[in-house]
Scaffold this motif. Structure first.
Motif, PDB file in Angstrom:
ATOM      1  N   ASN A  94       0.796  -1.227   0.000  1.00  0.00           N
ATOM      2  CA  ASN A  94       0.000   0.000   0.000  1.00  0.00           C
ATOM      3  C   ASN A  94       0.828   1.276   0.000  1.00  0.00           C
ATOM      4  O   ASN A  94       0.489   2.253  -0.666  1.00  0.00           O
ATOM      5  CB  ASN A  94      -0.909   0.032   1.228  1.00  0.00           C
ATOM      6  N   GLY A  95       1.917   1.266   0.768  1.00  0.00           N
ATOM      7  CA  GLY A  95       2.693   2.475   0.950  1.00  0.00           C
ATOM      8  C   GLY A  95       3.350   2.994  -0.314  1.00  0.00           C
ATOM      9  O   GLY A  95       3.821   4.141  -0.343  1.00  0.00           O
ATOM     10  N   THR A  96       3.388   2.191  -1.368  1.00  0.00           N
ATOM     11  CA  THR A  96       4.018   2.601  -2.631  1.00  0.00           C
ATOM     12  C   THR A  96       3.012   3.041  -3.680  1.00  0.00           C
ATOM     13  O   THR A  96       3.397   3.571  -4.725  1.00  0.00           O
ATOM     14  CB  THR A  96       4.847   1.437  -3.204  1.00  0.00           C
ATOM     15  N   HIS A  97       1.725   2.830  -3.427  1.00  0.00           N
ATOM     16  CA  HIS A  97       0.723   3.055  -4.470  1.00  0.00           C
ATOM     17  C   HIS A  97       0.700   4.489  -4.971  1.00  0.00           C
ATOM     18  O   HIS A  97       0.630   4.734  -6.182  1.00  0.00           O
ATOM     19  CB  HIS A  97      -0.672   2.681  -3.961  1.00  0.00           C
ATOM     20  N   PHE A  98       0.745   5.446  -4.054  1.00  0.00           N
ATOM     21  CA  PHE A  98       0.620   6.846  -4.463  1.00  0.00           C
ATOM     22  C   PHE A  98       1.770   7.253  -5.375  1.00  0.00           C
ATOM     23  O   PHE A  98       1.546   7.797  -6.473  1.00  0.00           O
ATOM     24  CB  PHE A  98       0.576   7.762  -3.249  1.00  0.00           C
ATOM     25  N   ALA A  99       2.997   6.981  -4.949  1.00  0.00           N
ATOM     26  CA  ALA A  99       4.157   7.425  -5.734  1.00  0.00           C
ATOM     27  C   ALA A  99       4.188   6.762  -7.109  1.00  0.00           C
ATOM     28  O   ALA A  99       4.457   7.426  -8.127  1.00  0.00           O
ATOM     29  CB  ALA A  99       5.444   7.122  -4.971  1.00  0.00           C
ATOM     30  N   ILE A 100       3.912   5.472  -7.163  1.00  0.00           N
ATOM     31  CA  ILE A 100       3.985   4.758  -8.445  1.00  0.00           C
ATOM     32  C   ILE A 100       2.854   5.202  -9.365  1.00  0.00           C
ATOM     33  O   ILE A 100       3.065   5.462 -10.562  1.00  0.00           O
ATOM     34  CB  ILE A 100       3.947   3.237  -8.220  1.00  0.00           C
ATOM     35  N   THR A 101       1.637   5.296  -8.825  1.00  0.00           N
ATOM     36  CA  THR A 101       0.501   5.702  -9.658  1.00  0.00           C
ATOM     37  C   THR A 101       0.675   7.123 -10.165  1.00  0.00           C
ATOM     38  O   THR A 101       0.401   7.420 -11.340  1.00  0.00           O
ATOM     39  CB  THR A 101      -0.808   5.569  -8.863  1.00  0.00           C
ATOM     40  N   LYS A 102       1.157   8.016  -9.312  1.00  0.00           N
ATOM     41  CA  LYS A 102       1.394   9.408  -9.721  1.00  0.00           C
ATOM     42  C   LYS A 102       2.434   9.468 -10.845  1.00  0.00           C
ATOM     43  O   LYS A 102       2.241  10.160 -11.861  1.00  0.00           O
ATOM     44  CB  LYS A 102       1.849  10.240  -8.528  1.00  0.00           C
ATOM     45  N   ALA A 103       3.521   8.729 -10.673  1.00  0.00           N
ATOM     46  CA  ALA A 103       4.573   8.718 -11.693  1.00  0.00           C
ATOM     47  C   ALA A 103       4.054   8.141 -13.005  1.00  0.00           C
ATOM     48  O   ALA A 103       4.400   8.627 -14.095  1.00  0.00           O
ATOM     49  CB  ALA A 103       5.773   7.919 -11.195  1.00  0.00           C
TER      50      ALA A 103
END
Length: 389
Positions: A94-103
């Motif tokens: 979960n903790g990686t979803h924002f950064a990866i999706t944004k990129a």
């Protein structure tokens, strides 16, 4: 209505971030995405260990040059290719979803993301703004929504067969974590670590699944406030909960409840949704996904079966095999991936009319899931108080 040639005109060039060899969810993503030839897996960053990820990608038939060390090199490398990827699935903690999706969105890619979409409502709204401004599709893997009888329930409710909606009872309460399994399982460890899982465990991990089903079945029913209490029965999991109860009040006077749990000892899955109206009730249980219970007050209870001609046409659109043959999780996920592909293809062609006809767990569903978890945590941390939604 079985369609053996179900596909879009040209498969989308697709990659995965995460979902490596030992990932159960990664296997489900690939099985669903590739089933209807709507996606072609051409690249990926499959593992935190680059060598292990490269070896696994090669086993999957991916060109070694397109097996990348991380998501940043994946997006940069593919951007420089005339045959670069068009879409990516995010199957990481979960903790990686924002950064990866944004990129990914900023790289011009469509995204399929595991839920929860991110940790905070502010992050979720940021992703929505980027997706809408760039005309990119974000699908969220509320995979159970791909079962056909969810559509049947939606149509029956819309037709007024239940009468006025009074109560909605939701639960996803399994028993597989009734002991501290995370001490022995790496796959379970991150789920109870706030740094990686976010502000909740079972609320975000399982509770949002039936919540989304209720949104599909009851699109006009809007939460106005909720109250949540949560517990850590395995004490080492605190401050994250392994059990939670949420009460909800809707516009118009209906009420709802959600039981989210990983410590319901003996329960295999325990995901159910029961909608109660003034004249009748519906109930769907994901362990028996091919059946929908319909109970009219004063009449014998009925069980509606998947694939039968008496169902609404919308409930027959995704049939893959005749009635009597049970369909399951992989078919449900494949139905969603097919819808994701149709939406991505329509967005790329600028076909807004086609997009308006497609229903799938989109960026708005992802935002609402994050909102619900955030409000539940706010209520529970405040001592189990009512909070405005």
């Amino acid at each position: 209505m079985i369609n053996g040639s179900k596909r879009i005109s040209q498969p989308l060039r697709w990659a995965m971030v995460g979902g490596g060899r030992d990932s159960q969810i990664g296997y489900i993503h690939r099985s669903a995405a590739l089933r209807d030839q709507s996606f072609a897996l051409v690249a990926g960053a499959f593992d935190l260990d680059p060598q292990r990820g490269r070896a696994f990608g090669i086993e999957l038939g991916v060109d070694p040059e397109r097996c990348y060390t991380d998501y940043r090199s994946l997006f940069a490398g593919e951007a420089g290719r005339p045959d670069g990827i068009q879409a990516v699935s995010v199957a990481t903690p979960n903790g990686t979803h924002f950064a990866i999706t944004k990129a990914a969105l900023e790289a011009g890619l469509h995204v399929v993301c595991e839920k929860p979409l991110c940790f905070t409502l502010e992050e979720a709204q940021t992703l929505r703004e980027i997706a809408l401004s760039r005309n990119r599709i974000v699908g969220v893997t509320y995979g159970y929504a791909g079962h056909q009888l969810i559509e049947q329930a939606r149509e029956m409710i819309a037709a007024g067969e239940l009468g006025d909606i009074r109560m909605v009872h939701l639960q996803f309460a399994h028993g597989f974590h009734c002991e501290p399994v995370e001490t022995q399982s790496q796959a379970a460890q991150w789920r109870v670590d706030p740094r990686l899982a976010g502000p909740s465990y079972v609320l975000g991990d399982v509770g949002t699944h039936p919540l989304y089903l209720s949104e599909v079945m009851l699109p006009e029913l809007k939460i106005i406030r909720l109250l949540c209490t949560r517990q850590s029965f395995v004490k080492s999991r605190a401050p994250l909960e392994d059990n939670a109860y949420t009460l909800m009040e809707y516009e118009g006077g209906a009420t709802g409840s959600v039981w989210s749990s990983a410590v319901n000892a003996g329960s295999m899955h325990g995901q159910k949704i029961r909608v109660i109206g003034s004249r009748a009730s519906l109930e769907w249980w994901d362990e028996r996904p091919n059946q929908l219970s319909f109970e009219v007050q004063g009449k014998p209870a009925q069980v509606l079966e998947r694939g039968m001609g008496y169902l609404h046409p919308q409930a027959l659109l995704d049939d893959r095999i005749g009635a009597g043959h049970p369909e399951g999780l992989f078919e449900a996920w494949a139905n969603l991936y097919y819808r994701f592909a149709l939406a991505m293809d329509a967005a790329d062609r600028g076909d807004q009319q086609r997009l308006a006809t497609l229903r799938y767990p989109d960026i708005h569903a992802g935002v609402e899931g994050v909102r619900w978890v955030e409000r539940c945590v706010q209520s529970a941390n405040g001592g189990g108080v009512w909070v405005d939604y």
